[in-house]
Design a protein around this motif. Structure first.
Motif, PDB file in Angstrom:
ATOM      1  N   PRO A 128      45.762  70.234  75.391  1.00 48.33           N
ATOM      2  CA  PRO A 128      44.736  70.907  74.903  1.00 48.33           C
ATOM      3  C   PRO A 128      44.019  70.095  73.980  1.00 48.33           C
ATOM      4  CG  PRO A 128      46.373  72.633  74.964  1.00 48.33           C
ATOM      5  CD  PRO A 128      47.134  71.484  75.329  1.00 48.33           C
ATOM      6  N   VAL A 129      42.663  69.859  73.704  1.00 47.22           N
ATOM      7  CA  VAL A 129      41.953  69.314  72.549  1.00 47.22           C
ATOM      8  C   VAL A 129      40.965  70.098  72.192  1.00 47.22           C
ATOM      9  CG1 VAL A 129      40.629  67.126  72.500  1.00 47.22           C
ATOM     10  CG2 VAL A 129      42.194  67.000  74.289  1.00 47.22           C
ATOM     11  N   ASP A 130      40.941  70.218  70.830  1.00 49.61           N
ATOM     12  CA  ASP A 130      39.958  70.804  69.947  1.00 49.61           C
ATOM     13  C   ASP A 130      38.710  69.857  69.679  1.00 49.61           C
ATOM     14  OD1 ASP A 130      41.622  73.165  69.982  1.00 49.61           O
ATOM     15  OD2 ASP A 130      42.206  72.498  68.069  1.00 49.61           O
ATOM     16  N   VAL A 131      37.309  70.187  70.095  1.00 48.31           N
ATOM     17  CA  VAL A 131      36.254  69.325  70.098  1.00 48.31           C
ATOM     18  C   VAL A 131      35.366  69.970  68.847  1.00 48.31           C
ATOM     19  CG1 VAL A 131      34.384  68.116  71.122  1.00 48.31           C
ATOM     20  CG2 VAL A 131      36.795  68.121  71.974  1.00 48.31           C
ATOM     21  N   GLU A 132      34.909  69.236  67.993  1.00 46.00           N
ATOM     22  CA  GLU A 132      33.722  69.818  67.146  1.00 46.00           C
ATOM     23  C   GLU A 132      32.513  69.401  67.518  1.00 46.00           C
ATOM     24  OE1 GLU A 132      35.412  70.153  62.561  1.00 46.00           O
ATOM     25  OE2 GLU A 132      34.556  68.178  63.159  1.00 46.00           O
ATOM     26  N   ARG A 133      32.225  68.104  68.062  1.00 50.67           N
ATOM     27  CA  ARG A 133      30.985  67.674  68.704  1.00 50.67           C
ATOM     28  C   ARG A 133      31.083  66.458  69.665  1.00 50.67           C
ATOM     29  NH1 ARG A 133      30.699  65.894  63.515  1.00 50.67           N
ATOM     30  NH2 ARG A 133      29.634  67.943  62.640  1.00 50.67           N
ATOM     31  N   PHE A 134      29.956  66.150  70.390  1.00 58.90           N
ATOM     32  CA  PHE A 134      29.837  65.072  71.064  1.00 58.90           C
ATOM     33  C   PHE A 134      28.903  64.375  70.808  1.00 58.90           C
ATOM     34  CE2 PHE A 134      32.317  67.637  74.475  1.00 58.90           C
ATOM     35  CZ  PHE A 134      33.597  66.835  74.289  1.00 58.90           C
ATOM     36  N   LYS A 135      28.747  62.893  70.751  1.00 55.79           N
ATOM     37  CA  LYS A 135      27.472  62.265  70.469  1.00 55.79           C
ATOM     38  C   LYS A 135      27.348  61.290  71.453  1.00 55.79           C
ATOM     39  CE  LYS A 135      27.240  62.693  65.290  1.00 55.79           C
ATOM     40  NZ  LYS A 135      27.115  61.850  63.900  1.00 55.79           N
ATOM     41  N   VAL A 136      26.178  60.902  71.829  1.00 56.25           N
ATOM     42  CA  VAL A 136      25.811  59.817  72.749  1.00 56.25           C
ATOM     43  C   VAL A 136      24.714  58.852  72.162  1.00 56.25           C
ATOM     44  CG1 VAL A 136      25.403  59.117  75.353  1.00 56.25           C
ATOM     45  CG2 VAL A 136      26.636  61.224  74.994  1.00 56.25           C
ATOM     46  N   HIS A 137      25.242  57.732  71.877  1.00 59.51           N
ATOM     47  CA  HIS A 137      24.216  56.751  71.295  1.00 59.51           C
ATOM     48  C   HIS A 137      23.569  55.902  72.426  1.00 59.51           C
ATOM     49  CE1 HIS A 137      22.739  53.143  69.537  1.00 59.51           C
ATOM     50  NE2 HIS A 137      22.100  53.815  68.702  1.00 59.51           N
ATOM     51  N   GLU A 172      21.028  59.369  68.691  1.00 64.56           N
ATOM     52  CA  GLU A 172      22.268  59.915  69.412  1.00 64.56           C
ATOM     53  C   GLU A 172      21.748  61.466  69.618  1.00 64.56           C
ATOM     54  OE1 GLU A 172      25.750  58.123  66.507  1.00 64.56           O
ATOM     55  OE2 GLU A 172      24.451  59.658  65.609  1.00 64.56           O
ATOM     56  N   PHE A 173      22.214  61.642  71.055  1.00 63.64           N
ATOM     57  CA  PHE A 173      22.217  62.732  71.559  1.00 63.64           C
ATOM     58  C   PHE A 173      23.246  63.709  70.870  1.00 63.64           C
ATOM     59  CE2 PHE A 173      19.503  60.632  74.357  1.00 63.64           C
ATOM     60  CZ  PHE A 173      18.252  61.388  74.393  1.00 63.64           C
ATOM     61  N   GLU A 174      23.278  64.923  70.237  1.00 61.41           N
ATOM     62  CA  GLU A 174      24.685  65.372  69.898  1.00 61.41           C
ATOM     63  C   GLU A 174      24.665  66.749  70.554  1.00 61.41           C
ATOM     64  OE1 GLU A 174      25.418  65.823  65.548  1.00 61.41           O
ATOM     65  OE2 GLU A 174      23.432  64.986  65.164  1.00 61.41           O
ATOM     66  N   PHE A 175      25.764  67.129  71.061  1.00 69.17           N
ATOM     67  CA  PHE A 175      26.488  68.361  71.502  1.00 69.17           C
ATOM     68  C   PHE A 175      27.270  68.926  70.873  1.00 69.17           C
ATOM     69  CE2 PHE A 175      25.083  65.162  74.369  1.00 69.17           C
ATOM     70  CZ  PHE A 175      24.045  65.419  75.376  1.00 69.17           C
ATOM     71  N   ILE A 176      26.931  70.545  70.330  1.00 68.42           N
ATOM     72  CA  ILE A 176      27.652  71.059  69.248  1.00 68.42           C
ATOM     73  C   ILE A 176      27.917  72.519  69.950  1.00 68.42           C
ATOM     74  CG2 ILE A 176      27.797  71.876  66.921  1.00 68.42           C
ATOM     75  CD1 ILE A 176      25.450  69.743  66.431  1.00 68.42           C
ATOM     76  N   PRO A 177      29.389  73.052  69.816  1.00 69.93           N
ATOM     77  CA  PRO A 177      29.531  74.218  70.279  1.00 69.93           C
ATOM     78  C   PRO A 177      28.967  75.290  69.180  1.00 69.93           C
ATOM     79  CG  PRO A 177      31.567  73.254  69.174  1.00 69.93           C
ATOM     80  CD  PRO A 177      30.377  72.106  69.269  1.00 69.93           C
ATOM     81  N   THR A 178      28.877  76.688  69.652  1.00 71.96           N
ATOM     82  CA  THR A 178      28.643  77.637  68.638  1.00 71.96           C
ATOM     83  C   THR A 178      29.549  77.969  67.634  1.00 71.96           C
ATOM     84  OG1 THR A 178      27.470  78.721  70.544  1.00 71.96           O
ATOM     85  CG2 THR A 178      27.925  80.129  68.720  1.00 71.96           C
ATOM     86  N   ALA A 179      30.835  77.924  67.977  1.00 72.05           N
ATOM     87  CA  ALA A 179      31.794  77.988  66.913  1.00 72.05           C
ATOM     88  C   ALA A 179      32.069  76.777  66.121  1.00 72.05           C
ATOM     89  CB  ALA A 179      33.126  78.469  67.514  1.00 72.05           C
ATOM     90  N   GLY A 213      18.731  43.034  81.153  1.00 69.88           N
ATOM     91  CA  GLY A 213      20.003  42.872  80.203  1.00 69.88           C
ATOM     92  C   GLY A 213      20.844  43.870  80.176  1.00 69.88           C
ATOM     93  N   THR A 214      21.926  43.902  79.315  1.00 72.92           N
ATOM     94  CA  THR A 214      22.917  44.906  79.303  1.00 72.92           C
ATOM     95  C   THR A 214      22.745  45.569  77.984  1.00 72.92           C
ATOM     96  OG1 THR A 214      24.454  43.699  80.639  1.00 72.92           O
ATOM     97  CG2 THR A 214      25.362  45.300  79.189  1.00 72.92           C
ATOM     98  N   ALA A 215      22.812  47.241  77.856  1.00 77.24           N
ATOM     99  CA  ALA A 215      22.695  48.079  76.880  1.00 77.24           C
ATOM    100  C   ALA A 215      24.143  48.651  76.585  1.00 77.24           C
ATOM    101  CB  ALA A 215      21.551  48.908  76.986  1.00 77.24           C
ATOM    102  N   PRO A 216      24.531  48.695  75.350  1.00 74.67           N
ATOM    103  CA  PRO A 216      25.526  49.454  74.962  1.00 74.67           C
ATOM    104  C   PRO A 216      25.390  50.987  74.706  1.00 74.67           C
ATOM    105  CG  PRO A 216      24.946  48.143  73.037  1.00 74.67           C
ATOM    106  CD  PRO A 216      23.844  47.920  74.053  1.00 74.67           C
ATOM    107  N   ILE A 217      26.007  51.668  75.536  1.00 75.86           N
ATOM    108  CA  ILE A 217      26.125  53.351  75.644  1.00 75.86           C
ATOM    109  C   ILE A 217      27.373  53.707  74.807  1.00 75.86           C
ATOM    110  CG2 ILE A 217      25.592  55.401  76.550  1.00 75.86           C
ATOM    111  CD1 ILE A 217      23.458  53.494  76.794  1.00 75.86           C
ATOM    112  N   THR A 218      27.460  54.500  73.603  1.00 76.32           N
ATOM    113  CA  THR A 218      28.579  54.720  72.919  1.00 76.32           C
ATOM    114  C   THR A 218      28.553  56.093  73.034  1.00 76.32           C
ATOM    115  OG1 THR A 218      28.710  52.954  71.600  1.00 76.32           O
ATOM    116  CG2 THR A 218      29.828  54.569  70.617  1.00 76.32           C
ATOM    117  N   VAL A 219      29.770  56.549  73.415  1.00 74.64           N
ATOM    118  CA  VAL A 219      29.984  58.256  73.437  1.00 74.64           C
ATOM    119  C   VAL A 219      31.126  58.329  72.476  1.00 74.64           C
ATOM    120  CG1 VAL A 219      31.168  60.084  74.857  1.00 74.64           C
ATOM    121  CG2 VAL A 219      29.661  58.258  75.965  1.00 74.64           C
TER     122      VAL A 219
END
Length: 435
Positions: free
Chosen positions: A56-65, A100-107, A132-138
């Motif tokens: 199991p993994v606890d996640v506070e948030r995700f960000k995608v730049h 950055e697109f942020e994805f945050i849980p309710t808790a 060209g090439t663009a870097p997408i950071t997760v």
């Protein structure tokens, strides 16, 4: 044919991600918008999938730049019209001031259990106009389930933007299964506005003007890669890679370390730089055995055919030869144990340095004869010519005794007394000497 995933790197300053990350695009590949600013921009979509690697993994948030602007290294001209969503229920989504697109849980955080898959989609992205090439950071801010503190863990995907008329597809190998040393024909389709390379093993071929290539003498399972490169900025090209796999029957294998707990059969020529047989184990050769370097055995060596040495042979146990035993003029054999010769052999002089103690021949000489010599600092020498019918043993002082030589007679010299049974037997050609 398979598409090789976009180049992915993990931020070395961050902790290792706890989730598996993968990214695909729609369309695939992403096409740059027309260079003419009067024409409307084309849109694209990013699809990111995540799942726990282990527990199991606890996640506070995700960000995608997503880099935005007009440069070749920027994917979208702007992000304001993009639509971002996540497959987890109850999570909020927002675009911050850092693109950055942020994805945050309710808790405070949400626990992602093994077997749970997460999908993040960012669609309606207006693609910038430069190839060209663009870097997408997760980035995942996570911890192991219920353990420790949260850390940012980043993975970057390099996404190419290609010209509108670029294509590279249908990269195939025929046949898919071949015999060792066989050949395979590779074919593909591609546009003419890029350069192309064919890569496999340590080989790199320029195939820009080709759509097929025959590869011969393939000896092991091989993955072939077709890489297409195009750019409006030489410092930031867009690259796409396809792969095709070929399986070889009875392939050649190269490994660094190999441990075998069962029987190993070597059928055909075998080359080794260092071969060691541990004490208590036997090396058996049913065919001719040739060594061009030092051959060391800590256990019995049993050969049913010719054993040829171009260098030193060192046996720390018994050596039995039921066929010819040959020591060429440039080599010698050294034994720290018993020596058994059961057939004809091409050694013309057998020298046994004594160095103290009492030495004797065993009691199983022809006709039951036994010979005992008490020697101190002299040498016991045996002269035998190939096909000879007698065997002569003598001291350097001149004393000698001759015995008949039976074809299958066993010659076994063992040390007694002070040496404790550890004798050294030097087998060298006639005319050489061993001090």
């Amino acid at each position: 044919m398979a598409l090789v995933s976009p180049t992915r790197t993990t931020d070395t300053t961050a902790q290792e991600p706890l989730l598996n990350h993968a990214l695909t695009t729609s369309p695939d590949p992403i096409k740059a918008s027309p260079e003419n600013p009067a024409e409307p921009e084309v849109t694209g979509e990013l699809i990111i999938t995540l799942s726990p690697k282990f527990g199991p993994v606890d996640v506070e948030r995700f960000k995608v730049h997503v880099p935005a602007g007009a440069m070749a290294s920027e994917l979208a001209t702007n992000l304001s019209a993009a639509n971002a969503r996540i497959s987890l229920g109850g999570w909020a989504t927002r675009l911050n001031d850092s693109d950055e697109f942020e994805f945050i849980p309710t808790a405070t955080y949400e626990t992602i259990n093994p077997g749970t898959g997460i999908t993040i989609q960012i669609s309606q992205l207006p693609i910038s106009r430069k190839v060209g090439t663009a870097p997408i950071t997760v980035t995942e801010r996570s911890r192991e389930g219920g353990k420790g503190t949260f850390h940012n863990r980043a993975t970057t995907f390099n996404i190419g933007k290609f010209p509108a008329d670029f294509y590279m597809r249908d990269f195939n190998a025929d046949p898919l299964v071949i015999n060792n040393g066989g050949e395979v024909t590779l074919t593909w389709e591609r546009s003419t506005n890029a350069t192309y390379e064919l890569l496999y093993g340590d080989t790199s071929l320029n195939v820009t003007n080709e759509t097929t290539r025959k590869i011969t003498n393939v000896k092991s399972d091989t993955t072939f890669y077709l890489r297409g490169t195009t750019s409006s900025d030489p410092n930031n090209p867009a690259t796409r890679t396809l792969s095709a796999q070929v399986t070889v029957l009875q392939p050649d294998i190269e490994v660094r370390n190999l441990t075998v707990h069962g029987t190993t059969q070597l059928i055909g020529d075998t080359q080794t730089n260092n071969l060691r047989i541990s004490a208590g184990h036997t090396l058996t050769a049913d065919g001719p055995t040739v060594t061009n370097g030092t051959f060391t055995a800590n256990g019995p060596i049993d050969t049913n055919e010719t054993l040829t040495a171009h260098g030193l042979i060192l046996a720390k146990a018994s050596l039995a030869a039921s066929s010819d035993f040959v020591v060429e003029a440039s080599g010698k054999a050294v034994f720290k144990g018993s020596v058994g010769l059961f057939n004809t052999y091409a050694v013309e002089k057998l020298t046994v340095p004594i160095g103290g103690g009492s030495w004797r021949s065993p009691s199983h000489w022809p006709d039951g004869m036994a010979l005992v010599h008490n020697l101190t600092d002299s040498q016991l020498v045996a002269n035998v010519s190939t096909g000879a019918d007698s065997y002569t043993m003598y001291l350097q002082s001149g004393e000698k005794t001759t015995f008949p030589l039976a074809r299958h007679h066993t010659l076994s010299l063992r040390g007694q007394g002070g040496i404790g049974g550890d004798c050294q037997v030097f087998m060298i050609p006639l005319g050489d000497s061993e001090g």
